[in-house]
Scaffold this motif. Structure first.
Motif, PDB file in Angstrom:
ATOM      1  N   GLY A   1      -7.578   6.588   1.932  1.00  0.00           N
ATOM      2  CA  GLY A   1      -6.996   6.412   0.600  1.00  0.00           C
ATOM      3  C   GLY A   1      -8.009   5.913  -0.407  1.00  0.00           C
TER       4      GLY A   1
ATOM      5  N   VAL B   1      -9.393   7.768  -3.869  1.00  0.00           N
ATOM      6  CA  VAL B   1      -9.431   7.131  -5.188  1.00  0.00           C
ATOM      7  C   VAL B   1     -10.840   7.191  -5.764  1.00  0.00           C
TER       8      VAL B   1
ATOM      9  N   PHE C   1      -2.937   0.039  -5.566  1.00  0.00           N
ATOM     10  CA  PHE C   1      -3.244   0.889  -4.416  1.00  0.00           C
ATOM     11  C   PHE C   1      -4.705   0.749  -4.008  1.00  0.00           C
ATOM     12  N   THR C   2      -5.599   0.719  -4.991  1.00  0.00           N
ATOM     13  CA  THR C   2      -7.029   0.600  -4.704  1.00  0.00           C
ATOM     14  C   THR C   2      -7.360  -0.751  -4.060  1.00  0.00           C
TER      15      THR C   2
ATOM     16  N   SER D   1       2.872   1.546  -3.490  1.00  0.00           N
ATOM     17  CA  SER D   1       1.989   1.888  -4.609  1.00  0.00           C
ATOM     18  C   SER D   1       1.390   3.282  -4.429  1.00  0.00           C
ATOM     19  N   GLY D   2       1.083   3.657  -3.201  1.00  0.00           N
ATOM     20  CA  GLY D   2       0.549   5.001  -2.956  1.00  0.00           C
ATOM     21  C   GLY D   2       1.575   6.086  -3.199  1.00  0.00           C
TER      22      GLY D   2
ATOM     23  N   SER E   1      -6.091  -0.841  -0.604  1.00  0.00           N
ATOM     24  CA  SER E   1      -6.921   0.023   0.244  1.00  0.00           C
ATOM     25  C   SER E   1      -8.221  -0.659   0.638  1.00  0.00           C
TER      26      SER E   1
ATOM     27  N   THR F   1       2.189   6.339  -6.924  1.00  0.00           N
ATOM     28  CA  THR F   1       1.061   6.994  -7.583  1.00  0.00           C
ATOM     29  C   THR F   1       1.084   8.491  -7.317  1.00  0.00           C
ATOM     30  N   ALA F   2       1.367   8.888  -6.089  1.00  0.00           N
ATOM     31  CA  ALA F   2       1.376  10.315  -5.739  1.00  0.00           C
ATOM     32  C   ALA F   2       2.547  11.052  -6.375  1.00  0.00           C
TER      33      ALA F   2
ATOM     34  N   TRP G   1       0.834  -1.207   0.000  1.00  0.00           N
ATOM     35  CA  TRP G   1       0.000   0.000   0.000  1.00  0.00           C
ATOM     36  C   TRP G   1       0.866   1.254   0.000  1.00  0.00           C
ATOM     37  N   ASP G   2       1.903   1.266   0.847  1.00  0.00           N
ATOM     38  CA  ASP G   2       2.787   2.427   0.932  1.00  0.00           C
ATOM     39  C   ASP G   2       3.512   2.682  -0.389  1.00  0.00           C
TER      40      ASP G   2
END
Length: 123
Positions: A104, A108, A55-56, A32-33, A59, A36-37, A29-30
């Protein structure tokens, strides 16, 4: 299916739920987030889409795993003071992770709504 049922009810050992399921999922999660950011793979739409989907999905799964960790921590035997500290720490970590993953996911969904609304509005 039996493993998932045992995980959901907190019958899996706390160390297994936390270290073997929760921590790797949180790392996915970290990473991929952050990617993405920051914009990793923006030049390639397939990579950016894969990171957003990863990420989705993470989440969505993290709050469920957080509930499993909470239940495992509730059933954790507390024979010494540090057992209690471990159980409270696991519950705190699960609560924070579940809350952040839910936020998160809402972000999304909001971004998806904005893009869908903009596409419909143009048409």
């Amino acid at each position: 299916m039996k493993f998932l049922a045992r995980l959901a009810t907190g019958e899996i050992a706390l160390w297994c739920a936390f270290w073997l399921i929760g921590i790797p999922l949180a790392i996915v999660w970290d990473v991929s987030g952050i990617c993405t950011a920051v914009g990793c793979g923006v030049q390639e739409p397939i990579t950016a889409g894969f990171l957003l989907v990863l990420f989705t999905l993470s989440s969505v799964v993290i709050p469920l795993v957080s509930i499993a960790i909470w239940r495992s921590a509730s059933k954790y035997p507390r024979q010494a003071w540090w057992h209690t500290a471990f159980a409270i720490g696991a519950k705190l970590s699960a609560a924070v992770s579940g809350l952040l993953a839910t936020i998160g996911l809402l972000v999304v969904l909001y971004i998806a709504f904005i893009f869908i609304y903009a596409a419909i509005d143009r048409g």
